[in-house]
Every structure is written in C-alpha cells, then in structure tokens.
Scaffold this motif. Structure first.
Motif, PDB file in Angstrom:
ATOM      1  N   GLU A 169       0.837  -1.192   0.000  1.00 32.79           N
ATOM      2  CA  GLU A 169       0.000   0.000   0.000  1.00 32.79           C
ATOM      3  C   GLU A 169       0.879   1.252   0.000  1.00 32.79           C
ATOM      4  OE1 GLU A 169      -3.285   2.069   2.834  1.00 32.79           O
ATOM      5  OE2 GLU A 169      -3.328  -0.096   2.647  1.00 32.79           O
ATOM      6  N   GLY A 170       0.594   2.139  -0.926  1.00 26.11           N
ATOM      7  CA  GLY A 170       1.346   3.380  -1.027  1.00 26.11           C
ATOM      8  C   GLY A 170       2.686   3.242  -1.719  1.00 26.11           C
ATOM      9  N   VAL A 171       2.991   2.057  -2.241  1.00 28.69           N
ATOM     10  CA  VAL A 171       4.267   1.809  -2.915  1.00 28.69           C
ATOM     11  C   VAL A 171       4.111   2.109  -4.396  1.00 28.69           C
ATOM     12  CG1 VAL A 171       5.936   0.011  -3.537  1.00 28.69           C
ATOM     13  CG2 VAL A 171       4.986   0.086  -1.240  1.00 28.69           C
ATOM     14  N   ASP A 172       5.020   2.929  -4.934  1.00 29.32           N
ATOM     15  CA  ASP A 172       4.962   3.271  -6.358  1.00 29.32           C
ATOM     16  C   ASP A 172       5.534   2.164  -7.236  1.00 29.32           C
ATOM     17  OD1 ASP A 172       3.777   5.755  -5.915  1.00 29.32           O
ATOM     18  OD2 ASP A 172       5.714   6.706  -5.586  1.00 29.32           O
ATOM     19  N   ASN A 173       6.601   1.524  -6.773  1.00 29.32           N
ATOM     20  CA  ASN A 173       7.268   0.496  -7.565  1.00 29.32           C
ATOM     21  C   ASN A 173       7.122  -0.848  -6.854  1.00 29.32           C
ATOM     22  OD1 ASN A 173       9.075  -1.228  -8.853  1.00 29.32           O
ATOM     23  ND2 ASN A 173      10.543   0.407  -9.275  1.00 29.32           N
ATOM     24  N   VAL A 174       6.095  -1.601  -7.231  1.00 31.31           N
ATOM     25  CA  VAL A 174       5.803  -2.874  -6.573  1.00 31.31           C
ATOM     26  C   VAL A 174       6.936  -3.868  -6.790  1.00 31.31           C
ATOM     27  CG1 VAL A 174       4.200  -4.823  -6.474  1.00 31.31           C
ATOM     28  CG2 VAL A 174       3.326  -2.500  -6.699  1.00 31.31           C
ATOM     29  N   GLU A 175       7.514  -3.860  -7.980  1.00 32.29           N
ATOM     30  CA  GLU A 175       8.590  -4.806  -8.272  1.00 32.29           C
ATOM     31  C   GLU A 175       9.776  -4.567  -7.330  1.00 32.29           C
ATOM     32  OE1 GLU A 175      10.990  -6.478 -12.171  1.00 32.29           O
ATOM     33  OE2 GLU A 175       9.184  -5.264 -12.458  1.00 32.29           O
ATOM     34  N   GLU A 176      10.121  -3.331  -7.119  1.00 32.48           N
ATOM     35  CA  GLU A 176      11.221  -2.993  -6.194  1.00 32.48           C
ATOM     36  C   GLU A 176      10.863  -3.402  -4.765  1.00 32.48           C
ATOM     37  OE1 GLU A 176      14.858  -1.586  -4.836  1.00 32.48           O
ATOM     38  OE2 GLU A 176      14.218  -1.778  -6.921  1.00 32.48           O
ATOM     39  N   ALA A 177       9.647  -3.129  -4.372  1.00 36.09           N
ATOM     40  CA  ALA A 177       9.209  -3.494  -3.023  1.00 36.09           C
ATOM     41  C   ALA A 177       9.230  -5.008  -2.834  1.00 36.09           C
ATOM     42  CB  ALA A 177       7.808  -2.946  -2.770  1.00 36.09           C
ATOM     43  N   LEU A 178       8.858  -5.742  -3.866  1.00 37.43           N
ATOM     44  CA  LEU A 178       8.864  -7.195  -3.806  1.00 37.43           C
ATOM     45  C   LEU A 178      10.280  -7.731  -3.641  1.00 37.43           C
ATOM     46  CD1 LEU A 178       6.897  -9.525  -3.921  1.00 37.43           C
ATOM     47  CD2 LEU A 178       7.158  -9.571  -6.388  1.00 37.43           C
ATOM     48  N   ARG A 179      11.235  -7.106  -4.334  1.00 35.12           N
ATOM     49  CA  ARG A 179      12.639  -7.509  -4.191  1.00 35.12           C
ATOM     50  C   ARG A 179      13.131  -7.320  -2.766  1.00 35.12           C
ATOM     51  NH1 ARG A 179      13.400  -5.965  -9.569  1.00 35.12           N
ATOM     52  NH2 ARG A 179      13.656  -3.750  -9.167  1.00 35.12           N
ATOM     53  N   ASN A 180      12.602  -6.302  -2.093  1.00 32.31           N
ATOM     54  CA  ASN A 180      13.076  -5.962  -0.741  1.00 32.31           C
ATOM     55  C   ASN A 180      12.162  -6.449   0.374  1.00 32.31           C
ATOM     56  OD1 ASN A 180      15.303  -4.516  -1.804  1.00 32.31           O
ATOM     57  ND2 ASN A 180      13.970  -2.783  -2.207  1.00 32.31           N
ATOM     58  N   LEU A 181      11.136  -7.220   0.034  1.00 31.43           N
ATOM     59  CA  LEU A 181      10.195  -7.703   1.038  1.00 31.43           C
ATOM     60  C   LEU A 181      10.884  -8.686   1.973  1.00 31.43           C
ATOM     61  CD1 LEU A 181       7.178  -7.466   1.783  1.00 31.43           C
ATOM     62  CD2 LEU A 181       6.796  -9.510   0.424  1.00 31.43           C
TER      63      LEU A 181
END
Length: 128
Positions: free
Chosen positions: A94-106
C-alpha cells in the motif's frame, strides 16, 4: 443499563454511523453499506441506534471488519475511547509506487517464492 454504559453505546452508535459514511459517502444508505460489506442490516441498525447491546464476540468481530475498524476497537469505545481506530492495512505494498522494487526488498520471503511472485507480477503487467 447504567447511564455511563448507555452513553458509551450511544457514542459507539454515532461513531459507527460516521465511520460508515467516511468509508464511502454512498453508505449514507445503511442498506447499501450492509449489502456491499456483507453485514446484517438488522444488526447494523440495532448497534447504530442502540436498540440493543447484547452482541456476541463473533458479531462484534464481523462488524469491525465491515466498518474497517481495528480488532478490539468497538470494545475500546465502550471502555471510554473517543474514536474508532481504523484497521491497519494488511497490504505490504500500500502506497508503494514500484511494486517490483518493493517485492525484491520484502523481508521474510524465500528466494524461490520471491522469484515466483516476480514472474507472476511481470506476466500480469505484460498483459494488455
């Protein structure tokens, strides 16, 4: 019912009505709210108008989901809280612009699962 307790139920009813309308202005119509949120109209009417106060734990929990209130929020108001705490998001993106980047750092995600999720995300984004 003692006055303080009756006042708490009245305050809760008012807060629930405000919360319902804050969720969506269309929810000024209680029936629309109930149909779209999957909550029983009679129960919602009874709690908002303080027609009755004998609701079971499961019913309260179901209402908290419908109103998007944090678990225990209804009881907190009955115990003296002045607001209904909103439910915290379960969406880590939620509120993340770049989901792919967030997924890499999850954190806490196995590499194998991360790869599968990335492949799924790419396939989804590539679809017209």
């Amino acid at each position: 019912m003692p006055t303080d307790r009756a006042d708490a139920w009245t305050r809760l009813g008012q807060l629930l009505v405000e919360r319902r309308i804050d969720l969506n202005p269309r929810y000024k119509n209680r029936r629309t709210f109930c149909e779209e949120r999957g909550v029983d109209y009679k129960v919602v009417s009874d709690i908002e108008t303080t027609k009755r106060t004998n609701f079971g734990r499961d019913t309260i929990a179901h209402l908290e989901v419908g109103y998007e209130v944090k678990a225990g929020g209804i009881q907190a108001v009955l115990d003296g809280a002045t607001t209904l705490p909103p439910r915290e998001s379960q969406n880590p993106f939620e509120g993340v612009d770049n989901v792919e980047e967030a997924l890499r750092n999850l954190p806490g995600l196995a590499d194998e699962h991360r790869q599968i999720m990335m492949q799924t995300l790419r396939a989804f984004l590539d679809k017209p």
